[in-house]
Motif scaffolding. Sequence first.
Motif, PDB file in Angstrom:
ATOM      1  N   ASN A 148       0.830  -1.209   0.000  1.00 40.41           N
ATOM      2  CA  ASN A 148       0.000   0.000   0.000  1.00 40.41           C
ATOM      3  C   ASN A 148       0.865   1.260   0.000  1.00 40.41           C
ATOM      4  O   ASN A 148       0.593   2.230   0.723  1.00 40.41           O
ATOM      5  CB  ASN A 148      -0.949  -0.001   1.200  1.00 40.41           C
ATOM      6  N   LEU A 149       1.888   1.234  -0.812  1.00 40.95           N
ATOM      7  CA  LEU A 149       2.809   2.363  -0.915  1.00 40.95           C
ATOM      8  C   LEU A 149       2.098   3.567  -1.519  1.00 40.95           C
ATOM      9  O   LEU A 149       1.424   3.453  -2.543  1.00 40.95           O
ATOM     10  CB  LEU A 149       4.013   1.964  -1.782  1.00 40.95           C
ATOM     11  N   GLY A 150       2.262   4.732  -0.878  1.00 37.02           N
ATOM     12  CA  GLY A 150       1.624   5.947  -1.366  1.00 37.02           C
ATOM     13  C   GLY A 150       2.595   7.035  -1.757  1.00 37.02           C
ATOM     14  O   GLY A 150       2.170   8.143  -2.102  1.00 37.02           O
ATOM     15  N   LYS A 151       3.902   6.752  -1.710  1.00 36.65           N
ATOM     16  CA  LYS A 151       4.904   7.767  -2.014  1.00 36.65           C
ATOM     17  C   LYS A 151       5.966   7.169  -2.943  1.00 36.65           C
ATOM     18  O   LYS A 151       6.153   5.958  -2.989  1.00 36.65           O
ATOM     19  CB  LYS A 151       5.567   8.255  -0.726  1.00 36.65           C
ATOM     20  N   HIS A 241      -6.774   0.453  -2.570  1.00 40.68           N
ATOM     21  CA  HIS A 241      -7.368  -0.091  -1.355  1.00 40.68           C
ATOM     22  C   HIS A 241      -7.297   0.954  -0.248  1.00 40.68           C
ATOM     23  O   HIS A 241      -6.360   1.748  -0.188  1.00 40.68           O
ATOM     24  CB  HIS A 241      -6.643  -1.364  -0.914  1.00 40.68           C
ATOM     25  N   ILE A 242      -8.271   0.930   0.625  1.00 45.88           N
ATOM     26  CA  ILE A 242      -8.260   1.838   1.767  1.00 45.88           C
ATOM     27  C   ILE A 242      -7.527   1.132   2.901  1.00 45.88           C
ATOM     28  O   ILE A 242      -8.132   0.550   3.803  1.00 45.88           O
ATOM     29  CB  ILE A 242      -9.693   2.244   2.159  1.00 45.88           C
ATOM     30  N   GLU A 243      -6.226   1.149   2.802  1.00 46.52           N
ATOM     31  CA  GLU A 243      -5.359   0.532   3.802  1.00 46.52           C
ATOM     32  C   GLU A 243      -4.119   1.403   3.966  1.00 46.52           C
ATOM     33  O   GLU A 243      -3.722   2.112   3.041  1.00 46.52           O
ATOM     34  CB  GLU A 243      -4.945  -0.875   3.383  1.00 46.52           C
ATOM     35  N   VAL A 486     -11.690  12.406   8.652  1.00 50.77           N
ATOM     36  CA  VAL A 486     -10.347  12.215   9.212  1.00 50.77           C
ATOM     37  C   VAL A 486     -10.068  10.725   9.398  1.00 50.77           C
ATOM     38  O   VAL A 486      -9.013  10.221   9.027  1.00 50.77           O
ATOM     39  CB  VAL A 486     -10.207  12.965  10.549  1.00 50.77           C
ATOM     40  N   GLY A 487     -11.035  10.007   9.966  1.00 48.19           N
ATOM     41  CA  GLY A 487     -10.836   8.581  10.201  1.00 48.19           C
ATOM     42  C   GLY A 487     -10.637   7.796   8.930  1.00 48.19           C
ATOM     43  O   GLY A 487      -9.781   6.910   8.859  1.00 48.19           O
ATOM     44  N   LEU A 488     -11.413   8.117   7.887  1.00 48.38           N
ATOM     45  CA  LEU A 488     -11.274   7.412   6.609  1.00 48.38           C
ATOM     46  C   LEU A 488      -9.926   7.699   5.972  1.00 48.38           C
ATOM     47  O   LEU A 488      -9.276   6.796   5.413  1.00 48.38           O
ATOM     48  CB  LEU A 488     -12.413   7.817   5.679  1.00 48.38           C
ATOM     49  N   LEU A 489      -9.478   8.943   6.034  1.00 48.44           N
ATOM     50  CA  LEU A 489      -8.176   9.299   5.468  1.00 48.44           C
ATOM     51  C   LEU A 489      -7.052   8.605   6.224  1.00 48.44           C
ATOM     52  O   LEU A 489      -6.104   8.089   5.613  1.00 48.44           O
ATOM     53  CB  LEU A 489      -7.984  10.814   5.504  1.00 48.44           C
ATOM     54  N   ARG A 490      -7.149   8.569   7.540  1.00 54.93           N
ATOM     55  CA  ARG A 490      -6.114   7.885   8.324  1.00 54.93           C
ATOM     56  C   ARG A 490      -6.091   6.399   8.013  1.00 54.93           C
ATOM     57  O   ARG A 490      -5.032   5.780   7.929  1.00 54.93           O
ATOM     58  CB  ARG A 490      -6.373   8.115   9.814  1.00 54.93           C
ATOM     59  N   GLN A 491      -7.268   5.828   7.836  1.00 57.12           N
ATOM     60  CA  GLN A 491      -7.362   4.416   7.478  1.00 57.12           C
ATOM     61  C   GLN A 491      -6.682   4.146   6.140  1.00 57.12           C
ATOM     62  O   GLN A 491      -6.167   3.054   5.905  1.00 57.12           O
ATOM     63  CB  GLN A 491      -8.836   4.009   7.405  1.00 57.12           C
ATOM     64  N   SER A 492      -6.656   5.153   5.283  1.00 56.53           N
ATOM     65  CA  SER A 492      -6.039   5.015   3.961  1.00 56.53           C
ATOM     66  C   SER A 492      -4.555   5.324   3.960  1.00 56.53           C
ATOM     67  O   SER A 492      -3.943   5.365   2.901  1.00 56.53           O
ATOM     68  CB  SER A 492      -6.754   5.939   2.966  1.00 56.53           C
ATOM     69  N   GLY A 493      -3.976   5.589   5.129  1.00 56.15           N
ATOM     70  CA  GLY A 493      -2.544   5.839   5.211  1.00 56.15           C
ATOM     71  C   GLY A 493      -2.151   7.295   5.276  1.00 56.15           C
ATOM     72  O   GLY A 493      -0.961   7.623   5.219  1.00 56.15           O
TER      73      GLY A 493
END
Length: 563
Positions: A148-151, A241-243, A486-493
């Motif tokens: 789940n790399l985002g960078k 994915h929301i992880e 906020v919670g959904l964004l944090r859940q997404s990393g």
Amino acid sequence: MTAPDYESSLSGPEARVLIIVTGGTICMRRSPSGFVPARGFLKSALAPRPTFNDGSNPGPVEVVINSEGERRLYPSLRTPPSSYDGRVRYTVYEFEELLDSSSIDAKGWTQIARTIYWNYTLCDAFVVLHGTDSLAYTCSALSFMLQNLGKPVILTGSQAPMLELQNDATDNLLGSLIVAGHFMIPEVCLYFNYKLFRGNRATKVSASAFAAFDSPNALPLAVTTAMRTQVAWERVQKPRHIEHFSIQTNLDTTHVACLRIFPGIQPQMVDAVLKLDGLRGLVLETFGAGNAPGGQDNAMTKVLADAIQRGIVIVSVTQCLSGSVSPVYAPGMTLSRAGVVAGQDMTTEAALTKLSYLLALPDSTPESVALHMATSLRGELTEQSQTVFRHPDGVLPERVKNLAAMGYAVAQGNMEKVQDIMRVEQDWILNDADYSGNTPLHMAATSPNLSILRHFLLHGGSVHLRNRAGRTPLFLAASAGLPDHVGLLRQSGAHLHADELPVAELHARQRPVLWELAGVDVMGLKMGNKGKVEGSEGVLDGGSNGDEEGWNGRVDVLSRSPR
């Protein structure tokens, strides 16, 4: 990091990049016994060069150096303005033991992965300096280990050391820094000779030429020209994915093997390899489109089938530089019927490291591993249909009109309109930005309809892009007082950028629960010791080897602990 535009990149906050030096030719120097690894890379190789140092002396930055969260201050440098009117601030972290790329193994891959993991929330991107001999293996391994790399994570090296008069190291490192600092390409990549390849698609093709790497079955993700870097956005993989970001580190290549088929190979030779103690997987380099000799009474096929029955996963890849394994000929069909997995157009490096990764996953079985070996996990093989995103082909006014329409739809919470726009424009629009640098995800972070934010996240919207004011979607959602967002964004990393923390901590004094959900250490604020760092002033003559006194801190990464 700013959102890249298909014609020009708007100026925005400078990116922070961590350069991880593992060893290799790029950081070597001359000695009486030949080239040897040289320490103090930032001071000796980068600080004296105007292309890497604008002379602004930006001061030290924190780097997390171990699993306990201990932080040390390291000197940093800033590049001059790029053609995108942006700058990159970076520091160099050198491994205590510089690794020889010809002897690197899963332990070295784990060290790189953990360093990225520890510093994930402190940096916008990572550049890894590595020897070229096994660079393609490391790129492939990291592409699977970093989940789940985002960078951006960009690996590079050189055929000649940077301290030599004639070298390719300068262009390779500078190109890697510019790409990492200006373009949100959330993949493990390899940059070499002005080209950015997907890491698990690259292979070394020359022992001496500057064009040492190629990606025969996949076009480059980006190419650097005299004017700018052209990114092929339709080829870039994005999280779906929301992880949150995590790492898988217990790869063990001693459980897998690679064997090249050759004319006259005896079934007994293959059988001997397949009966090695602890062997769980084999990459078989076959002829052409996946063919192997059958031999008398089809003995070779029987040896392979027997091993598969014992639970060994066998994957066939082609010996050819380009092309794909496909059971179109009788010998290849025979292997397929025996249970050999067709590796399609994977490189040997990708097949071997992917096999190691899958075998290391919890609850893996031979059946699940075989199934996933034939499926693209990180873009390592070509499938007939792939979800892509790209920048528009239309003229600028049409693009602006559609982005504005998206903004209105998001603000009104109109999911139907949002879906209609994305159906026409596809996913490129999620990577675009308005005049303020706000992407659709920034807009959705304060939308009255939480489903729109979820929809963007599931279609590859980046939680790490910052607008021109330097704000992430998470900061905007917390500022708007939206705990569900906020919670959904944090859940997404998502995490607050280091530049946002001082303001976030001020807000947290008024709304501690919400900002704690966003990642602010509220307890630390109450104790009055948040951000107190004791250490060196970060002057360049202090070196870059981690000699500075450090501070024991904590890494606020949401992902689970490294295995």
